[in-house]
Enzyme design. Sequence first.
Site, PDB file in Angstrom:
ATOM      1  N   GLU A  55      -5.781  -1.959  -3.378  1.00 41.03           N
ATOM      2  CA  GLU A  55      -5.645  -3.031  -2.406  1.00 41.03           C
ATOM      3  C   GLU A  55      -7.028  -3.290  -1.521  1.00 41.03           C
ATOM      4  OE1 GLU A  55      -1.911  -3.328  -0.098  1.00 41.03           O
ATOM      5  OE2 GLU A  55      -3.067  -2.287   1.508  1.00 41.03           O
ATOM      6  N   LYS A  57      -8.236  -4.440   1.880  1.00 43.21           N
ATOM      7  CA  LYS A  57      -7.870  -4.722   3.324  1.00 43.21           C
ATOM      8  C   LYS A  57      -9.010  -4.155   4.289  1.00 43.21           C
ATOM      9  CE  LYS A  57      -5.033  -0.849   4.476  1.00 43.21           C
ATOM     10  NZ  LYS A  57      -3.538  -0.252   5.081  1.00 43.21           N
ATOM     11  N   LYS A 117      -0.519  -9.565  -0.643  1.00 45.19           N
ATOM     12  CA  LYS A 117       0.157  -8.818   0.532  1.00 45.19           C
ATOM     13  C   LYS A 117       0.285  -9.661   2.007  1.00 45.19           C
ATOM     14  CE  LYS A 117       1.309  -4.267   1.576  1.00 45.19           C
ATOM     15  NZ  LYS A 117       0.206  -3.353   1.526  1.00 45.19           N
ATOM     16  N   GLU A 166       9.745  -3.695  -0.298  1.00 44.05           N
ATOM     17  CA  GLU A 166       9.260  -2.723   0.433  1.00 44.05           C
ATOM     18  C   GLU A 166      10.224  -2.186   1.031  1.00 44.05           C
ATOM     19  OE1 GLU A 166       5.153  -2.361   1.800  1.00 44.05           O
ATOM     20  OE2 GLU A 166       6.081  -2.104   3.840  1.00 44.05           O
ATOM     21  N   ASN A 187       7.350   2.651   1.016  1.00 48.61           N
ATOM     22  CA  ASN A 187       6.239   2.766   1.962  1.00 48.61           C
ATOM     23  C   ASN A 187       6.144   4.096   2.856  1.00 48.61           C
ATOM     24  OD1 ASN A 187       4.093   2.416   3.989  1.00 48.61           O
ATOM     25  ND2 ASN A 187       4.474   0.513   4.484  1.00 48.61           N
ATOM     26  N   GLU A 217       3.906   3.867  -1.854  1.00 51.92           N
ATOM     27  CA  GLU A 217       2.823   2.961  -1.104  1.00 51.92           C
ATOM     28  C   GLU A 217       2.376   3.761   0.443  1.00 51.92           C
ATOM     29  OE1 GLU A 217       5.341  -1.161  -1.626  1.00 51.92           O
ATOM     30  OE2 GLU A 217       4.674  -0.387   0.363  1.00 51.92           O
ATOM     31  N   SER A 218       1.168   3.784   0.493  1.00 51.22           N
ATOM     32  CA  SER A 218       0.518   4.398   1.669  1.00 51.22           C
ATOM     33  C   SER A 218       0.205   5.816   1.531  1.00 51.22           C
ATOM     34  CB  SER A 218       1.361   3.806   2.869  1.00 51.22           C
ATOM     35  OG  SER A 218       1.476   2.514   3.083  1.00 51.22           O
TER      36      SER A 218
END
Length: 271
Positions: A55, A57, A117, A166, A187, A217-218
């Site tokens: 990703e 960001k 996203k 998600e 997530n 995710e994350s």
Amino acid sequence: MNILEKIITDKYQEVAERKSLIPVKLLEKSAFFDGKVVSMKKYVTDPEKSGIIAEFKRKSPSKGMINGSASVEQVSIGYMQAGASALSILTDQEYFGGSNDDLKIARKFNFCPILRKDFVVDEYQIIEAKSIGADCILLIAAALEPEKLKSLAYFAKSMGMEVLLEVHDGEELEKSLNDGVDLVGVNNRNLKTFEVSIDTSLELVTAIPDSFIKISESGISDPKTLIQLKKAGFDGFLIGENFMKSSRPEQAAFNFIKEFKRMAASELSES
């Protein structure tokens, strides 16, 4: 009002403004609009690749500025050269410092699946995603009523795009899962408290039907965690902050993926 609710409230206003400025007819004239969609499902499950959706960001509501000087061209190309399966590009400006131009640049330089996203609340954003070169959109269960989420998923499908749903817990998964979805992302970050726990993924993995591609995710900062998640049944992993906090995110991704592949090969030889 928690941060997600605030983002969604602002997003409805932002979409209304964009609609009045750039009509759908204009979006449909974009050079990217008729481009062939690259399958996120296919690339994430390709055994030759890492399963990592890397990703880009710049900032986040919880951490503030993460990396304000990174070049989307350099980082996205570097991610793919490092062995990532796909890209995730933040396009929300207000809270994440992204833009549609970031995704257009990533599309121009990379032939791979790209996830837009953002916080999708309207069909207009899906048309917009197609017009900037995205292959896959994100639908967040915590932000959408199940019926609305389903209609947006079906709309994306009608445009040939793939959908990543998600979720944060079992309740969201149960009420939001539908056959317009291709990939299910868990997530690990609680959007109300911003606390992160991999246990969220481990608890939910078996509740996701095997007909969906499973993404964690994350909060993934160690290649060992990827081995653990892979063993538990995840196909892919969305990693952003862990790479972006480095001065050279693409190098951080290269080192991480190299170590993950080494550990995975060692696991295989032992088994």
